[in-house]
Design an enzyme around this catalytic site. Structure first.
Site, PDB file in Angstrom:
ATOM      1  NE  ARG A  93      69.353  34.948  52.572  1.00  0.00           N
ATOM      2  CZ  ARG A  93      68.370  34.851  53.456  1.00  0.00           C
ATOM      3  NH1 ARG A  93      68.483  34.002  54.469  1.00  0.00           N
ATOM      4  NH2 ARG A  93      67.273  35.573  53.331  1.00  0.00           N
ATOM      5  N   GLY A 304      68.568  43.391  52.666  1.00  0.00           N
ATOM      6  CA  GLY A 304      69.065  43.101  51.332  1.00  0.00           C
ATOM      7  C   GLY A 304      68.043  42.319  50.524  1.00  0.00           C
ATOM      8  CD  GLU A 305      66.098  38.006  50.838  1.00  0.00           C
ATOM      9  OE1 GLU A 305      64.946  37.766  51.219  1.00  0.00           O
ATOM     10  OE2 GLU A 305      67.023  37.173  50.923  1.00  0.00           O
ATOM     11  CB  ALA A 306      65.052  43.016  45.895  1.00  0.00           C
TER      12      ALA A 306
END
Length: 331
Positions: A93, A304-306
């Site tokens: 990711r 996720g991941e902002a």
């Protein structure tokens, strides 16, 4: 770190948390009061603009240098079968973000946001929290200090997110340590856990709580014992942003759990933060309730991941533009 105990410098900062500029927030309220619209008709947009002015010190507020920061870590407890993804997925990711192919990359392009992704020793997972502390105190403090450096270069809107296989399990353990309850109260599907896997997640949390129980009443001890590197770095980044009066947008469950460590130290420590969204992780909803937080939106985002924080940044930028661009009413 300069003091004898690695956490002492962080503890001392809580006695010196700066306040935002309330006068600048008041100026924004005045702008909305004079605008050609019904009083209060823009709802929380007005609150967002005033919050932004309070913490940037500018009225009307502007967002000139927004930054998304993603902190990625790996967890030894992933070996307990608590995620359908392998630990290698974290690095994959991170690489996808670096290549520009992740969802957050597209959000950053759409809203003109900067992006930094921090690889927190992905090759070296933290210890299994059911067996020993995730980190020693010195390592946790050093990771917090690293997170504090993430604001270097300047930003006037700091959007924080996370990446890490098994980090919803770790977030559940951290929330249970801070606010009580057992594993079943805090775990959820994460990245696709079925009922059997969720039961394993709950058992892992309960075992971690039993092992570390005598020590986790202290929030920083809870962070190092049942947290992880991305949690420590996020806590450090949020604290550094407060010291520099930078407004912060927080992403989903793991990021919010890291923020909760600061809240447990001082209930005023997150006044410069807004929670971007409520994710589809049930523990996140429970956590936001405990924090008394009102997320900006609920779109069923659990990526996720902002992603949630990045989407919220677009809303914050729009609120700033509305506050500065509306015509005054003719009296």
């Amino acid at each position: 770190m300069t003091s004898a105990q690695p956490f002492d410098d962080f503890r001392n900062l809580f006695a010196h948390l700066p306040e935002g500029n309330v006068a600048q927030a008041g100026k924004v309220w005045s702008l909305f009061a004079k605008a050609d619209k019904p009083q209060g008709s823009l709802g929380r947009i007005e609150d967002i603009a005033a919050w932004l002015a309070r913490w940037t010190g500018r009225a009307p507020p502007q967002v000139l240098k927004p930054l998304v920061a993603i902190f990625a870590g790996n967890h030894g407890v992933a070996a307990r079968g608590v995620s359908p993804r392998s630990m290698e997925a974290t690095a994959q990711r991170v690489e996808l973000c670096a290549a520009g192919g992740a969802a957050i990359n597209q959000i950053c392009v759409a809203s003109d946001l900067g992006l930094k992704v921090f690889d927190l020793a992905l090759h070296l997972p933290t210890a299994d929290i059911t067996v020993e502390p995730a980190l020693d105190e010195r390592g946790c403090a050093a990771t917090m200090a690293f997170g504090m450096e993430a604001i270097a270069g300047g930003s006037d809107l700091f959007c924080i997110g996370d990446l890490g296989v098994a980090n919803t399990t770790v977030a559940a353990a951290l929330c249970a340590a801070l606010f009580g309850g057992n594993g079943a109260d805090w775990v959820g599907p994460g990245s696709g856990a079925d009922a059997a896997m969720q039961a394993r997640k709950a058992d892992v949390v309960d075992r971690a709580l039993a092992l570390h129980g005598p020590h986790i009443k202290d929030p920083l001890e809870a962070l190092r014992r049942v947290g992880g590197r991305e949690f420590a770095a996020i806590a450090g980044a949020i604290l550094a942003a407060r010291m520099e009066k930078i407004p912060v947008l927080l992403d989903g469950f793991a990021t919010s759990a890291a923020a909760a460590v600061l809240y447990a130290m001082d209930k005023t420590s997150l006044e410069h933060c807004m929670f971007s969204h409520i994710s589809n992780e049930p523990g996140h909803a429970r956590l936001l309730e405990r924090l008394g937080a009102r997320p900006l939106f609920d779109l069923g985002v659990g990526h996720g991941e902002a992603v949630g924080a990045g989407l919220a940044a677009g809303l914050v930028k729009t609120a700033a533009q509305i506050s500065s661009g509306m015509a005054e009413a003719v009296r």
